[in-house]
Scaffold this motif. Structure first.
Motif, short mmCIF file in Angstrom:
data_model
loop_
_atom_site.label_atom_id
_atom_site.label_comp_id
_atom_site.label_asym_id
_atom_site.label_seq_id
_atom_site.Cartn_x
_atom_site.Cartn_y
_atom_site.Cartn_z
N GLN A 51 0.86 -1.18 0.00
CA GLN A 51 0.00 0.00 0.00
C GLN A 51 0.90 1.23 0.00
O GLN A 51 2.11 1.11 -0.14
CB GLN A 51 -0.85 -0.01 1.28
CG GLN A 51 -2.20 -0.69 1.13
CD GLN A 51 -3.18 0.26 0.47
OE1 GLN A 51 -2.78 1.26 -0.13
NE2 GLN A 51 -4.46 -0.05 0.56
N LEU A 52 0.29 2.38 0.26
CA LEU A 52 1.02 3.65 0.17
C LEU A 52 2.08 3.85 1.23
O LEU A 52 3.09 4.50 0.99
CB LEU A 52 0.01 4.79 0.37
CG LEU A 52 -1.11 4.85 -0.63
CD1 LEU A 52 -2.19 5.74 -0.11
CD2 LEU A 52 -0.52 5.36 -1.91
N ARG A 75 -1.38 -1.81 -4.36
CA ARG A 75 -2.85 -1.75 -4.32
C ARG A 75 -3.27 -0.27 -4.31
O ARG A 75 -4.17 0.13 -3.58
CB ARG A 75 -3.39 -2.49 -3.10
CG ARG A 75 -2.89 -3.94 -3.05
CD ARG A 75 -3.62 -4.79 -2.04
NE ARG A 75 -3.54 -4.35 -0.67
CZ ARG A 75 -2.47 -4.42 0.12
NH1 ARG A 75 -1.33 -4.93 -0.34
NH2 ARG A 75 -2.52 -4.00 1.36
N SER A 76 -2.55 0.53 -5.06
CA SER A 76 -2.80 1.97 -5.13
C SER A 76 -2.43 2.44 -6.52
O SER A 76 -1.79 1.70 -7.28
CB SER A 76 -1.94 2.70 -4.10
OG SER A 76 -0.58 2.51 -4.39
N ARG A 96 0.40 -1.96 -10.59
CA ARG A 96 -0.40 -1.09 -9.71
C ARG A 96 -1.86 -1.12 -10.14
O ARG A 96 -2.22 -1.80 -11.10
CB ARG A 96 0.14 0.35 -9.76
CG ARG A 96 -0.02 0.96 -11.14
CD ARG A 96 0.50 2.37 -11.19
NE ARG A 96 0.30 2.94 -12.51
CZ ARG A 96 -0.22 4.12 -12.76
NH1 ARG A 96 -0.58 4.90 -11.77
NH2 ARG A 96 -0.38 4.56 -13.99
N HIS A 295 -6.31 10.01 5.17
CA HIS A 295 -6.12 9.35 3.86
C HIS A 295 -7.28 8.38 3.59
O HIS A 295 -7.07 7.19 3.31
CB HIS A 295 -4.78 8.60 3.80
CG HIS A 295 -4.24 8.53 2.40
ND1 HIS A 295 -2.93 8.79 2.09
CD2 HIS A 295 -4.85 8.23 1.23
CE1 HIS A 295 -2.76 8.65 0.79
NE2 HIS A 295 -3.92 8.31 0.24
N PHE A 298 -10.09 7.44 -0.72
CA PHE A 298 -10.33 6.24 -1.56
C PHE A 298 -11.32 5.28 -0.90
O PHE A 298 -11.75 4.31 -1.53
CB PHE A 298 -9.00 5.48 -1.78
CG PHE A 298 -8.57 4.71 -0.56
CD1 PHE A 298 -7.99 5.33 0.52
CD2 PHE A 298 -8.80 3.34 -0.48
CE1 PHE A 298 -7.63 4.63 1.66
CE2 PHE A 298 -8.45 2.63 0.66
CZ PHE A 298 -7.86 3.28 1.73
N ILE A 307 -10.27 -2.16 -6.33
CA ILE A 307 -8.85 -2.40 -5.99
C ILE A 307 -8.61 -3.90 -5.89
O ILE A 307 -7.64 -4.43 -6.44
CB ILE A 307 -8.46 -1.69 -4.66
CG1 ILE A 307 -8.48 -0.18 -4.84
CG2 ILE A 307 -7.08 -2.15 -4.18
CD1 ILE A 307 -8.33 0.62 -3.55
#
Ligand code: NAD
Length: 329
Positions: A51-52, A75-76, A96, A295, A298, A307
């Motif tokens: 993830q991020l 997953r972003s 991605r 955050h 999404f 996703i």
């Protein structure tokens, strides 16, 4: 394929398992992020999914390469947390989810604007304490205001459409101009001109070495006094210390952010019993004209579903050697 899935929360596992019902891929979920401390967990897997807030720098990639990892799957959409050059040099593929629900992020940006403008968060708390006064709740009409949109890709375009619906004038800055948006009345202009013209500025461009601290004291000095700044893109697009000065001076009249440059140590965690050591976010939270969300732009059912669907598809495509547009080159 055996995949070590890092930074997974319970809500995400459900969506991923749903698209992997046939157990085509062996998914092992880890709640912790992938970084130098946790990279040893990726031994004996074919791929890592991140993830991020996972930090996949050259040191982590060197370890992944030793562990025979062949795929780094994000997953972003953004991949600024991965050293792409180092991965490709080590022959590790990066995939991605380029787009899952631009509406989710654009709609959250609008939620931040409306909350800051009409102060519904303050009214909610006030009314619950039987205080029905209107003191300090006055907002402004969005209709007729000029909205500056930085980055008119997938999310920026949806955001423009929503704001056009409010009767706003839209000015925009992007390296590539959208003919579709121009036809709808969006006016492209130089970045500095956008800063001077806008009543509200919303950022939708990616974080790159060029856009890092795009909004710094030089940019704030060009803005209309009292402007509203919205960032649902990446924290480091704004130089937070300069934003704090702009808030103190009244240049920034409102700020709504879903992302923060120091978020890696804070977001996605319950720190309600801890002492926050990050003075910048503490200072930001002390302003009554600043809203911070963790955050979550999404975070809609539709986005999580997409996703998961695309992520499992990425594993299958990679395993089958199918060419995919989701590969980061
Ligand atoms: P996109 O690639 O479709 O659009 C990005 C746009 O920015 C493109 O039109 C591109 O030309 C433009 N751009 C690139 N460099 C620029 C620059 N220097 N100045 C102005 N414009 C520039 O991407 P997207 O799907 O619209 O996503 C935008 C960003 O939103 C992502 O990079 C990501 O950081 C962020 N995002 C945030 C969340 C969240 O939950 N908060 C979720 C998804 C994406």
């Amino acid at each position: 394929m055996k995949v070590a899935v890092f930074s997974t929360k319970y809500y995400e596992r459900e969506f991923l398992n749903n698209y992997n019902k046939d157990n085509k891929h062996q998914l092992t979920f880890f709640e912790m992020a992938l970084n130098t401390q946790t990279v040893h967990l990726a031994t004996d897997f074919d791929a890592v999914s991140i993830q991020l807030n996972d930090k996949v720098d050259a040191a982590v990639i060197a370890q992944l390469s030793k562990s025979k990892i062949r795929l780094i799957d994000l997953r972003s959409a953004g991949y600024d947390n991965v050293d792409v050059k180092a991965a490709l040099k080590n022959k590790i593929t990066i995939m991605r989810v380029p787009a899952y629900s631009p509406e989710a992020i654009a709609e959250h940006a609008v939620a931040l604007i409306l909350t800051l403008d009409r102060k519904t968060h303050k009214a909610y708390n006030r009314v619950r304490e039987n205080n029905f006064s209107l003191q300090n709740l006055m907002g402004f009409n969005l209709n007729g205001k000029t909205i500056g949109v930085v980055g008119t890709g997938k999310i920026g375009a949806v955001f423009c459409n929503i704001m056009l619906g409010f009767g706003c004038k839209i000015v925009a800055f992007d390296l590539i101009e959208s003919k579709v948006l121009i036809r709808k009345g969006v006016r492209y202009m130089a970045f500095d001109k956008l800063l001077e013209t806008s009543d509200i500025i919303s950022i939708h461009c990616p974080l790159t070495p060029k856009t890092r601290h795009l909004l710094d004291k030089k940019a704030f000095a060009k803005m209309k006094p009292g402007v509203m700044l919205i960032n649902t893109s990446r924290g480091a697009l704004i130089k937070t210390s300069d934003a704090i000065t702009a808030l103190k001076k009244g240049i920034l009249g409102y700020m709504g952010i879903d992302v923060y440059e120091g978020e890696q140590k804070i977001f996605f965690k319950d720190l309600s019993a801890a002492v926050i050591k990050d003075d910048l976010i503490e200072r930001l939270m002390s302003f009554n004209n600043v809203i911070i969300t963790p955050h979550q732009a999404f975070f809609t059912q539709e986005a999580l579903n997409e996703i998961a669907r695309i992520t499992i598809g990425n594993f299958t495509d990679f395993e089958n050697g199918v060419h995919s547009e989701n590969e980061v080159k």
